[in-house]
Design an enzyme around this catalytic site. Structure first.
Site, PDB file in Angstrom:
ATOM      1  N   LYS A  78      68.444  89.002 -40.319  1.00 43.09           N
ATOM      2  CA  LYS A  78      68.576  89.494 -41.697  1.00 43.09           C
ATOM      3  C   LYS A  78      68.058  88.457 -42.685  1.00 43.09           C
ATOM      4  CE  LYS A  78      72.349  88.784 -43.759  1.00 43.09           C
ATOM      5  NZ  LYS A  78      73.810  88.728 -44.003  1.00 43.09           N
ATOM      6  N   ILE A  85      76.422  94.675 -46.287  1.00 44.05           N
ATOM      7  CA  ILE A  85      75.290  95.052 -45.435  1.00 44.05           C
ATOM      8  C   ILE A  85      74.419  96.078 -46.147  1.00 44.05           C
ATOM      9  CG2 ILE A  85      74.627  96.162 -43.267  1.00 44.05           C
ATOM     10  CD1 ILE A  85      77.127  94.958 -42.004  1.00 44.05           C
ATOM     11  N   GLU A 123      72.459  94.381 -49.045  1.00 47.15           N
ATOM     12  CA  GLU A 123      71.463  93.429 -48.549  1.00 47.15           C
ATOM     13  C   GLU A 123      70.233  94.150 -48.007  1.00 47.15           C
ATOM     14  OE1 GLU A 123      74.209  89.604 -47.202  1.00 47.15           O
ATOM     15  OE2 GLU A 123      73.763  91.166 -45.737  1.00 47.15           O
ATOM     16  N   THR A 172      80.377  84.770 -39.408  1.00 48.64           N
ATOM     17  CA  THR A 172      80.072  83.929 -38.254  1.00 48.64           C
ATOM     18  C   THR A 172      80.735  82.556 -38.314  1.00 48.64           C
ATOM     19  OG1 THR A 172      77.998  85.062 -37.782  1.00 48.64           O
ATOM     20  CG2 THR A 172      78.172  82.782 -37.036  1.00 48.64           C
ATOM     21  N   HIS A 191      70.807  68.521 -65.083  1.00 47.59           N
ATOM     22  CA  HIS A 191      70.054  69.373 -66.013  1.00 47.59           C
ATOM     23  C   HIS A 191      68.553  69.217 -65.799  1.00 47.59           C
ATOM     24  CE1 HIS A 191      69.284  71.541 -69.727  1.00 47.59           C
ATOM     25  NE2 HIS A 191      68.399  70.593 -70.044  1.00 47.59           N
TER      26      HIS A 191
END
Length: 449
Positions: free
Chosen positions: A50, A177, A180, A311, A438
């Site tokens: 993925k 899921i 995505e 995971t 910055h």
């Protein structure tokens, strides 16, 4: 009593592999049983492939934005099939690495499906193996609804099998899921409809995240159908799919319909009853805070437990369990509070801790919210803007930070370091006292007022 092994993991995914490899490092005699490829969901049909697809989609976004910086770029095409086969080859190499690690650690790899005979015995392909301890880490699998024509759709597993890029896709679901994969499809040039049962996606997350993402997805051209539940899928003579819903038929004929409505535990066939273990209605295995089931010698980690389906969570729980069982670290266990997570949407999302609603329910008027919305500097020369929004949830007089929610560019990378601080009990003043870097997006978290 003598056993064949000290420790057998059922499931060669992230949790199982982490558990037996750690146990073997302490001298335990270990085996792992896997019926498919090593690496489990994450490596084969989840996080890793993925993320490859997400990188491809992010590259497409960068190419489209290049003209803002004076580049004259012509995109002459995108080859989905080439990307797929390169990705598959990469995953195959990872499968080999996992096998080599098992061999190096003297962990026996057993190919096949396991079935319990009793609490200390399992059977694989007609052969029985005994162990003092078992770790169940069989993960989960995508759920498909029981409606007419549901089999015409594919799951997230099927997404990774696509040889060619579909022109028009419907993604059904509201979780990470769904958003995505919808984002990947859209950025790579597929026309996408996202069908959501409720009033917006990501309902289990802080409401700001779902609202901001829905706005961004609509701006990107994704057609969002909220408050819509599919009732049937029909295929015409040309192979195109039409989705029928409680609101009627969704406009357009789709090349693919992708189900992303949730996952259930992969426990069928384990014959858990013979080991004295019961599951809940979705097949998840209940465990205590030590990952122990109702049997003292049988443990479970990862998605199969129904706890945080990430995971790194499975890996952390499994390693801590092995530390306790085989290295005398008797108090070692995973704390499931303040676990950071990322959604690889476009742009990405990072989140840790309580949502604003959860904090209000738990702490009432002790809650104070800080937010910042701004246009990232990467878009300073762009004619179109995608705002970044950040939120800190604080509690009490010292404004301890109990939640942090990020939507926008680099949120995935920004969150990790701030998660360490929040896990250690950082307050808003601690953030304020840290000098900003910055110009960056991350500095907004230490400059909120």
């Amino acid at each position: 009593m003598s056993y064949d092994y000290d420790y057998i993991a059922i499931g060669g995914g992230s949790g199982g592999l982490a558990g037996v490899n750690r146990a073997a490092s302490y001298g335990a005699k270990c085996a792992v049983i896997e019926q498919d490829r090593l690496g489990g969901t994450c490596v084969n049909v989840g996080c890793v492939p993925k993320k490859v697809m997400w990188f491809a989609a992010a590259t497409a976004d960068t190419l489209h934005a290049a003209q803002n910086y004076g580049f004259d770029i012509s995109i002459n095409g995108f080859n989905w099939n080439e990307l797929k086969h390169k990705r598959d080859a990469y995953i195959e190499r990872l499968n080999g690495i996992y096998a080599n690690n098992l061999s190096k650690n003297k962990v026996k790899q057993i190919q096949g499906s396991a079935s319990f005979i009793d609490a200390h015995t399992i059977e694989v392909a007609g052969t029985r193996y005994t162990a003092e301890h078992f770790l169940i880490a069989t993960g989960g699998q995508p759920s498909i609804p029981n409606i007419p024509g549901a089999h015409y759709g594919i799951s997230s597993d099927g997404f990774f099998e696509l040889e060619q890029q579909p022109k028009k896709v419907a993604v059904i679901g509201a979780g990470f899921i769904a958003v995505e994969l919808a984002g990947v499809f859209q950025s790579l040039g597929t026309q996408v409809s996202l069908i959501v049962r409720g009033d917006h996606a990501l309902r289990q997350f802080d409401s700001m995240l779902g609202q901001q993402l829905s706005s961004a997805m609509a701006h990107q051209g994704i057609c969002i159908e909220n408050n819509t539940s599919p009732t049937a899928i029909k295929k015409n003579a040309q192979g195109k799919l039409t989705i029928h819903t409680d609101n009627g038929a969704v406009d357009g004929e789709f090349d693919e319909v992708l189900w992303a409505i949730g996952r259930h535990a992969n426990t069928e066939g384990l014959n858990l009853e013979s080991a004295g273990i019961q599951t809940d209605k979705r097949g998840f295995i209940p465990t205590d805070e030590w990952q122990k089931t109702v049997r003292d010698n049988i443990f479970a980690v990862g998605d199969v437990t129904g706890r945080i389906a990430l995971t790194p969570v499975a890996i952390a729980a499994a390693r801590r369990l092995s530390d306790r069982l085989f290295n005398g670290q008797h108090d070692r266990k995973l704390n499931y509070e303040l676990v950071p997570s990322v959604i690889f949407s476009h742009p990405p999302i990072g989140t840790i801790g309580l949502t604003e609603q959860q904090a209000n329910e738990q702490y009432g008027d002790q809650v104070k919210i800080y937010t910042s919305t701004f246009n990232p500097m990467t878009q300073a020369l762009s004619t179109t803007k995608q705002a970044t929004t950040m939120k800190l949830v604080t509690v009490g007089k010292n404004e301890k930070i109990v939640g942090c929610h990020l939507f926008g560019e680099s949120s995935d990378e920004i969150l990790q370091g701030f998660a360490v601080a929040i896990k250690m009990g950082a307050t808003k003043q601690d953030f304020d006292d840290t000098v900003a870097i910055h110009p960056t997006n991350a500095e907004e978290l230490v400059t909120m007022t």
